[in-house]
Design a protein around this motif. Structure first.
Motif, short mmCIF file in Angstrom:
data_model
loop_
_atom_site.label_atom_id
_atom_site.label_comp_id
_atom_site.label_asym_id
_atom_site.label_seq_id
_atom_site.Cartn_x
_atom_site.Cartn_y
_atom_site.Cartn_z
N GLN A 1 0.82 -1.21 0.00
CA GLN A 1 0.00 0.00 0.00
C GLN A 1 0.85 1.26 0.00
O GLN A 1 0.37 2.34 -0.33
N LEU A 2 2.09 1.12 0.41
CA LEU A 2 2.95 2.29 0.63
C LEU A 2 3.80 2.59 -0.58
O LEU A 2 4.63 1.78 -0.99
N LEU B 1 6.54 5.40 -1.72
CA LEU B 1 7.33 6.53 -1.22
C LEU B 1 7.01 7.81 -1.98
O LEU B 1 7.02 8.91 -1.40
N ASN B 2 6.71 7.68 -3.27
CA ASN B 2 6.39 8.87 -4.06
C ASN B 2 5.13 9.57 -3.54
O ASN B 2 5.08 10.79 -3.43
N SER B 3 4.09 8.78 -3.23
CA SER B 3 2.84 9.38 -2.75
C SER B 3 3.03 10.00 -1.38
O SER B 3 2.43 11.03 -1.06
N ILE B 4 3.88 9.38 -0.56
CA ILE B 4 4.13 9.93 0.77
C ILE B 4 4.96 11.20 0.69
O ILE B 4 4.65 12.22 1.33
N LEU B 5 5.99 11.20 -0.15
CA LEU B 5 6.82 12.40 -0.31
C LEU B 5 6.04 13.54 -0.94
O LEU B 5 6.33 14.72 -0.70
N SER B 6 5.01 13.20 -1.74
CA SER B 6 4.20 14.24 -2.38
C SER B 6 3.35 15.02 -1.38
O SER B 6 2.79 16.06 -1.73
N LEU B 7 3.25 14.51 -0.14
CA LEU B 7 2.52 15.25 0.89
C LEU B 7 3.17 16.60 1.17
O LEU B 7 2.50 17.53 1.63
N GLY B 8 4.47 16.70 0.94
CA GLY B 8 5.18 17.95 1.19
C GLY B 8 5.89 17.94 2.53
O GLY B 8 5.51 17.19 3.44
N LEU C 1 9.38 -1.04 -0.73
CA LEU C 1 10.36 -0.63 -1.73
C LEU C 1 10.02 -1.20 -3.10
O LEU C 1 10.21 -0.54 -4.13
N LEU C 2 9.49 -2.43 -3.12
CA LEU C 2 9.06 -3.03 -4.38
C LEU C 2 7.94 -2.20 -5.01
O LEU C 2 7.95 -1.92 -6.22
N ARG C 3 6.96 -1.82 -4.20
CA ARG C 3 5.85 -0.99 -4.69
C ARG C 3 6.36 0.35 -5.20
O ARG C 3 5.84 0.91 -6.19
N SER C 4 7.38 0.90 -4.54
CA SER C 4 7.87 2.23 -4.87
C SER C 4 8.76 2.25 -6.11
O SER C 4 8.90 3.29 -6.75
#
Length: 345
Positions: free
Chosen positions: A93-94, A96-103, A274-277
């Motif tokens: 579900q995780l 890293l791109n979507s989490i970093l896009s939070l700002g 990491l695989l998802r990212s």
């Protein structure tokens, strides 16, 4: 002659003993069946969280009707092994791109919500005279991701079964109260849907409770809340590792066997994340992983619920309840302050 007689008698004794010895299969199958039913209920009623339903069913059964003892081995396996597998799959579900896009502002609020709540909860628990294991379990559950964090940290800090059950019960109790409370607080603070989602994701204990609370606000709030909550989940691995180092250096006994510094399932969780990212996985794979994760975690939540004795929680000195209240108040205060200072874009 005696040897010939003893042999069949011994075989009979072994066979009788094996029949009396409970196996884990029955209890595991029961937990998986309940998990599947909760998953089915969620399919037909989207607002009904499978995880929340499962843990509530477990608590209701444990506290209203006696649980057959032959189920105990399977319940124990489900509460640990199925949960750990579910956490590994949750890594899908995780991104890293979507989490970093939070700002940076939102990520700072997430970091402060988790770290301040964890450290302050552990410190207040010490002032209250609670055992180290108990206050750390409550700190894990209330700052990161609820019952999954409690169970994830159990082996690292060598907690006792009753301490785990107490922490899980408190997370369920206070997190459930937050489902209607957090949208109301967001309304009082004048937050829009995105702000409400950030507040709910940065403060509410369980992923399932986040979904239930944010879903009642709107789809935009739900999207932000889940992403912010998963950013908190990401901190499970480093905090488990940090506490593992602390326990080894400050509270180890010479010659005792230590658990792994970072449990294997936490390594698996990081690997799937990491695989998802890094790999563009097909949508069908991600959907299947989501279904498997929900099934595993729902089954594990039911098993954890079966270990929660509400009477024992409320019959204690009240120190654990006071610590849970302090932890909840702390994370709400930090998350609300952060949301007002760094509102999501």
């Amino acid at each position: 002659m005696n040897q010939h007689l003893a042999s069949p008698m011994r075989s009979t004794e072994i066979l009788a003993s094996s029949k009396r010895t409970p196996t884990a299969a029955t209890g595991v199958l029961l937990c998986l069946a309940v998990g599947a039913l909760c998953l089915l209920a969620n399919h037909y009623f989207n607002s009904l969280s499978a995880l929340l339903l499962a843990i509530v069913l477990g608590i209701v059964w444990r506290n209203l009707v006696s649980v057959p003892q032959n189920l105990d081995p399977g319940i124990a396996v489900s509460g640990k092994s199925l949960l750990r597998l579910g956490i590994v799959v949750m890594g899908f579900q995780l991104s890293l791109n979507s989490i970093l896009s939070l700002g940076p502002g939102v990520l700072l609020v997430v970091l402060l919500s988790v770290s301040v709540t964890f450290l302050l909860t552990a410190w207040i628990g010490k002032l209250l005279g609670l055992e180290l294991e108990q206050r750390l379990l409550i700190a894990f559950g209330f700052s990161i991701c609820g019952a999954a964090a409690v169970a994830g940290a159990e082996g690292t800090i060598k907690a006792k079964e009753h301490q785990v059950a107490t922490a899980v019960g408190l997370v369920v109790l206070f997190g459930t109260l937050m489902i209607p409370a957090m949208p109301a607080i967001a309304m009082v603070l004048g937050l829009d849907e995105h702000g409400a989602g950030m507040l709910i994701g940065a403060s509410t204990h369980e992923v399932a409770q986040v979904v239930a609370a944010a879903g009642s606000v709107g789809s935009a709030a739900l999207s932000v809340a889940v992403t912010v909550k998963l950013a908190r989940v990401l901190l499970l691995a480093p905090i488990v590792a940090g506490v593992g180092v602390y326990m080894r250096t400050k509270h180890s006994v010479h010659g005792e066997k230590h658990p792994p510094l970072v449990p294997l399932f936490i390594v698996g969780f990081v690997a799937t994340m990491l695989l998802r990212s890094t790999v563009d996985l097909p949508e069908a794979v991600l959907h299947s992983a989501s279904v498997v994760q929900t099934l595993l975690l729902s089954s594990a939540m039911f098993a954890l619920g079966l270990g929660v004795h509400l009477r024992s929680i409320f019959s204690k000195s009240g120190k654990t309840l006071l610590l849970a209240l302090a932890a909840t108040g702390t994370i709400i205060a930090v998350a609300a302050s952060g949301t007002l200072l760094f509102p999501p874009a």
